[in-house]
Each structure stands twice: as structure tokens, then as C-alpha cells.
Scaffold this active site. Structure first.
Site, PDB file in Angstrom:
ATOM      1  N   LYS A   1      -5.158  11.104  -5.132  1.00 19.62           N
ATOM      2  CA  LYS A   1      -4.170  10.562  -6.081  1.00 19.62           C
ATOM      3  C   LYS A   1      -4.744   9.337  -6.798  1.00 19.62           C
ATOM      4  O   LYS A   1      -5.768   8.787  -6.367  1.00 19.62           O
ATOM      5  CB  LYS A   1      -2.901  10.178  -5.321  1.00 19.62           C
ATOM      6  CG  LYS A   1      -3.106   9.016  -4.358  1.00 19.62           C
ATOM      7  CD  LYS A   1      -1.943   8.847  -3.402  1.00 19.62           C
ATOM      8  CE  LYS A   1      -2.174   7.645  -2.497  1.00 19.62           C
ATOM      9  NZ  LYS A   1      -1.340   7.685  -1.290  1.00 19.62           N
TER      10      LYS A   1
ATOM     11  N   ARG B   1      10.893   5.805   3.279  1.00 20.35           N
ATOM     12  CA  ARG B   1      10.564   5.988   1.869  1.00 20.35           C
ATOM     13  C   ARG B   1      11.114   7.329   1.394  1.00 20.35           C
ATOM     14  O   ARG B   1      12.243   7.401   0.949  1.00 20.35           O
ATOM     15  CB  ARG B   1       9.030   5.890   1.712  1.00 20.35           C
ATOM     16  CG  ARG B   1       8.573   5.516   0.337  1.00 20.35           C
ATOM     17  CD  ARG B   1       7.097   5.181   0.286  1.00 20.35           C
ATOM     18  NE  ARG B   1       6.205   6.313   0.572  1.00 20.35           N
ATOM     19  CZ  ARG B   1       4.891   6.289   0.426  1.00 20.35           C
ATOM     20  NH1 ARG B   1       4.285   5.186   0.009  1.00 20.35           N
ATOM     21  NH2 ARG B   1       4.143   7.330   0.703  1.00 20.35           N
TER      22      ARG B   1
ATOM     23  N   TYR C   1     -12.601 -22.485 -17.833  1.00 23.74           N
ATOM     24  CA  TYR C   1     -11.251 -23.032 -18.066  1.00 23.74           C
ATOM     25  C   TYR C   1     -10.817 -23.948 -16.931  1.00 23.74           C
ATOM     26  O   TYR C   1     -11.076 -23.680 -15.758  1.00 23.74           O
ATOM     27  CB  TYR C   1     -10.242 -21.893 -18.148  1.00 23.74           C
ATOM     28  CG  TYR C   1     -10.375 -21.019 -19.369  1.00 23.74           C
ATOM     29  CD1 TYR C   1     -10.115 -21.515 -20.641  1.00 23.74           C
ATOM     30  CD2 TYR C   1     -10.759 -19.680 -19.240  1.00 23.74           C
ATOM     31  CE1 TYR C   1     -10.238 -20.705 -21.759  1.00 23.74           C
ATOM     32  CE2 TYR C   1     -10.877 -18.866 -20.356  1.00 23.74           C
ATOM     33  CZ  TYR C   1     -10.611 -19.378 -21.607  1.00 23.74           C
ATOM     34  OH  TYR C   1     -10.725 -18.574 -22.705  1.00 23.74           O
TER      35      TYR C   1
ATOM     36  N   MET D   1     -11.167 -13.486 -18.837  1.00 24.31           N
ATOM     37  CA  MET D   1     -10.719 -12.118 -19.096  1.00 24.31           C
ATOM     38  C   MET D   1     -11.860 -11.121 -19.018  1.00 24.31           C
ATOM     39  O   MET D   1     -11.739 -10.058 -18.407  1.00 24.31           O
ATOM     40  CB  MET D   1     -10.054 -12.058 -20.469  1.00 24.31           C
ATOM     41  CG  MET D   1      -9.288 -10.781 -20.723  1.00 24.31           C
ATOM     42  SD  MET D   1      -8.495 -10.787 -22.344  1.00 24.31           S
ATOM     43  CE  MET D   1      -7.176 -11.966 -22.092  1.00 24.31           C
TER      44      MET D   1
HETATM   45  C1  LIG Z   1      -1.991   7.889   0.011  1.00 30.13           C
HETATM   46  C2  LIG Z   1      -1.471   8.814   1.023  1.00 30.13           C
HETATM   47  C3  LIG Z   1      -2.289   9.282   2.070  1.00 30.13           C
HETATM   48  C4  LIG Z   1      -3.671   8.756   2.342  1.00 30.13           C
HETATM   49  O1  LIG Z   1      -3.600   7.527   3.032  1.00 30.13           O
HETATM   50  P1  LIG Z   1      -4.927   6.723   3.444  1.00 30.13           P
HETATM   51  O2  LIG Z   1      -4.410   5.542   4.170  1.00 30.13           O
HETATM   52  O3  LIG Z   1      -5.618   6.369   2.178  1.00 30.13           O
HETATM   53  O4  LIG Z   1      -5.739   7.621   4.287  1.00 30.13           O
HETATM   54  C5  LIG Z   1      -1.771  10.268   2.894  1.00 30.13           C
HETATM   55  N1  LIG Z   1      -0.511  10.725   2.730  1.00 30.13           N
HETATM   56  C6  LIG Z   1       0.306  10.279   1.763  1.00 30.13           C
HETATM   57  C7  LIG Z   1       1.692  10.822   1.647  1.00 30.13           C
HETATM   58  C8  LIG Z   1      -0.131   9.297   0.879  1.00 30.13           C
HETATM   59  O5  LIG Z   1       0.678   8.839  -0.072  1.00 30.13           O
END
Ligand SMILES: *Cc1c(COP(=O)(O)O)cnc(C)c1O
Length: 372
Positions: A36, A130, A262, A310
Site C-alpha cells: 500500500k 478501527r 534561517y 525547503m
Molecule cells: C499496513 C498493514 C500491514 C503491514 O504492517 P507492517 O507493520 O508494515 O508489517 C498489514 N495489515 C494491514 C491491515 C495493514 O494496514
């Protein structure tokens, strides 16, 4: 994809390291790589292609858009959408492209039915607080699923909130027990579906939580979820896949008493040599790192000095050996001289009071990536 990136900094991604980390985590058929958010900044398509070559049979992304991008890129494997599908259009697209959205509510289940035939993964809430069906929803869930022949559950999953925290072991055990119960109920009706609970931490530390499919993310990219705990040696040979370099723009000498950048937050206490380097907070090097981080120059650590700007930051190269415009300075990774250690995402995360995930995502999506 990178048409809007003008920064001279480069994000170097070692796909070989991703593949080696993948094989360190278990059999290819037992691992669903989590790619992701542009593969945690490493690039969705290149990482998917590399892992497909290593035998990955499924992938987990966040959104339908990511799933569609994988399909457009020729990925034929099973693709889970961890954030589900939202709206009739996404559900149709998921169904039409054989994507597998998570469903964690009755609203989502009804949307799936309206788009069927479609494959889904059932998300159970076991203590993350969640997403997902709660335990008391199980009877109705099973009843509904039985009467939705076009909705095919292929997996049941839940997510652990604190498997990387040894002090939270009791909570993790509780989550495993709840998952055990909920997944068994689902499998009593749909015996073929596989179970998935483990993130990177559980994949490494909790054989009991691996079930049929593990879902590591961070560990694939080289991060150790147990860094700084007594479990940090569970998988000592993970390799960071991302390095970030930026060019030296100018080198100047400073007299004692002169200030840098800065706010004059750094003042030379002796005659110094300072290099301006072409990366800043706009491309993932947080301003909160000002005067705190090290940068690798000539393979050696040199202190970053003054406020990070920046698109520029300054590095004290007084003791760094010969440095000229065009040389590359390494913000993450890079070739370290003997006895020197490259800076990694864990170290920057520690300075920022955050986690390496955030450092990788920000640097990876804001800089032009090159692959090795
Ligand atoms: C991001 C995620 C993972 C992976 O978690 P890591 O800690 O990066 O291994 C697994 N399951 C779900 C639902 C996630 O959102």
C-alpha cells in the site's frame, strides 16, 4: 508518475533487497506482501513486479485505485484492498477486475452484493479499534453471507495493534484468541477460506499467528519492527531497500562566529567548511531534523547544521575530506567507509519521535526513484 517532481535528490530502491527480505519471511505462498501507499514509498509497480518474480501469489494494497494500477501494469495475482471499496463505481471496478475488497460492515456487504459476483475478504475487529465486524455481528454476518451467492469470501483477516511491543503481549494474545474464534466460525460455513492476521512483527515473532497467510509490510523494506526491544535480533539480516542521495550544490568556508541558514540556529565556533545539499523539507527531510541528523559524505558521517530549508540543507564538511559541487551526500543509506554506519530510517524516525514507516513513505513519494 514522477512528472511533478523537480527535486535533484534521488531515492535509490534496491529491489534485490526487497526480494531477499521477502524470502527471509517465509515461503512465497504464505506471504502476502503489503504494498500500500506506493509500497511504503518504494514504488507500487516495480515492487509488485519484483515480488511477482519471486513467486508472490497475492498482494495487499490500500485502495481500489492501487488495485487497478496493478491490474493495468499486468499483475494477475490476487489483490486485496485493505481499505475496502467505496461507492458503486469502485465496487463495479473491483468486481470487473477481480480485486478483493475487505468488508467490515453490513453496509459494505450490501454494496458487495449489489456488485456481485465479487470476491471479498472479511475483516474482523479483534482489538485494533478501527475497522471490521465485531464478534457480536457474527451470527447476522454468517446468515447474510449464506444468502449472498454472488459474494465469495476468500479470506478472513484481522489486524494486530501492538505485536511489535513485547509489553503488550497479553493484548496480542487476546487478539489472537478472538481471531481464532471468529475465523473458526466463518470457516465452519466457508471451509476453503484462508486466515491472515500477522503483520511484520507477528510474522517474525509469533508462529501461532501466521495461519495460512502473513501480511508483512515494513520488514519487506528492511525495517525491524522490534528495533530497540529485546526482540530486535529475531531477524537480524533484514536489509533496508531505500537509500536517498542529493547533490552538493556549493561548498563555502565560514569564519568563527558566522551563522548558517534561517534563524541563525547554528553558529560556527571555529573556521568551518559547509556544504549546501539539494534536499529539504519539501522532499521528505523534515525540518524538525535541523541541527540533529548526520549525513554521509565521502562515506563518513557529517553533522547537518542550521535550519533545514525547503529544498536545501547545510552540512558541516570541515572534517569530511575533499568535497565539491556535484558530489552526492547520502541522507539515508549510501556507501559507508570502514567503521562508519550509514544513516537509516529507524535512526531518523528516532530523532523525529516517529516510526520508520513515515520516513520511508515521505522520502519515497516525494523524490524521483531510481532502481537497482
Ligand atoms: C499496513 C498493514 C500491514 C503491514 O504492517 P507492517 O507493520 O508494515 O508489517 C498489514 N495489515 C494491514 C491491515 C495493514 O494496514
Amino acid at each position: 508518475m514522477h512528472a511533478n517532481i523537480f527535486s535533484p535528490a534521488l531515492c535509490h530502491v534496491d529491489l534485490g533487497a526487497v526480494r531477499r527480505n521477502f524470502s527471509r519471511l517465509g515461503a512465497a505462498s504464505a506471504i502476502m506482501p503489503v504494498i500500500k501507499s506506493d509500497a511504503y514509498g518504494h514504488g507500487l509497480m516495480p515492487v509488485a513486479d519484483a515480488l511477482a518474480q519471486s513467486g508472490a501469489e497475492r498482494f495487499a494494497v490500500g485502495t481500489a485505485a492501487e488495485g487497478l494500477a496493478l491490474r493495468a501494469g499486468g499483475i494477475g495475482q490476487e489483490i486485496l484492498l485493505l481499505l475496502g471499496a467505496h461507492g458503486a463505481e469502485e465496487w463495479q471496478a473491483a468486481a470487473g477486475n477481480r480485486l478483493t475488497p475487505l468488508v467490515g460492515s453490513f453496509e459494505a456487504l450490501d454494496a458487495a452484493a449489489a456488485a456481485s459476483p465479487v470476491r471479498v475478504a472479511v475483516k474482523c475487529e479483534t482489538g485494533m479499534g478501527r475497522l471490521g465486524f465485531r464478534r457480536d455481528a457474527l451470527p447476522l454476518l454468517l446468515d447474510k453471507l449464506r444468502h449472498m451467492p454472488g459474494v465469495t469470501p476468500v479470506m478472513v483477516l484481522s489486524h494486530l495493534s501492538s505485536a511489535d511491543m513485547p509489553e503488550e503481549d497479553a493484548h496480542t494474545r487476546e487478539q489472537i484468541a478472538r481471531f481464532e474464534h471468529m475465523s473458526a466460525a466463518l470457516r465452519s460455513v466457508f471451509p476453503g477460506i484462508s486466515r491472515s492476521l500477522a503483520n511484520s512483527a507477528a510474522t517474525l515473532a509469533l508462529p501461532k499467528a501466521r495461519y495460512e497467510v502473513c501480511r508483512p509490510g515494513l520488514a519487506l523494506y528492511g525495517g525491524n519492527p522490534f528495533a530497540g526491544t529485546d526482540r530486535e535480533n529475531l531477524c537480524p539480516d533484514l536489509e533496508w531497500a531505500m537509500s536517498v542521495s542529493a547533490p552538493v550544490l556549493e561548498v563555502h568556508s565560514l569564519a568563527a562566529g558566522e551563522s548558517v541558514s534561517y534563524g541563525r540556529a547554528f553558529r560556527a565556533d571555529r573556521p568551518m567548511l559547509v556544504a549546501a545539499v539539494g534536499i529539504g523539507y519539501a522532499t521528505g527531510f523534515a525540518r524538525a531534523l535541523s541541527n540533529r541528523a548526520a549525513v554521509l559524505v565521502n562515506g563518513r558521517r557529517a553533522p547537518q547544521v542550521g535550519r533545514v530549508c525547503m529544498g536545501i540543507l547545510m552540512v558541516d564538511v570541515t572534517d569530511a575530506g575533499p568535497v565539491q559541487p556535484g558530489d552526492r551526500a547520502w541522507l539515508l543509506g549510501g556507501p559507508a567507509a570502514k567503521g562508519q554506519k550509514a544513516v537509516d530510517a529507524q535512526e531518523l524516525a528516532g530523532l523525529l519521535d516517529t516510526i520508520p514507516y513515515e520516513v520511508l513513505c515521505l522520502m519515497g513519494v516525494t523524490n524521483r526513484r531510481v532502481y537497482a
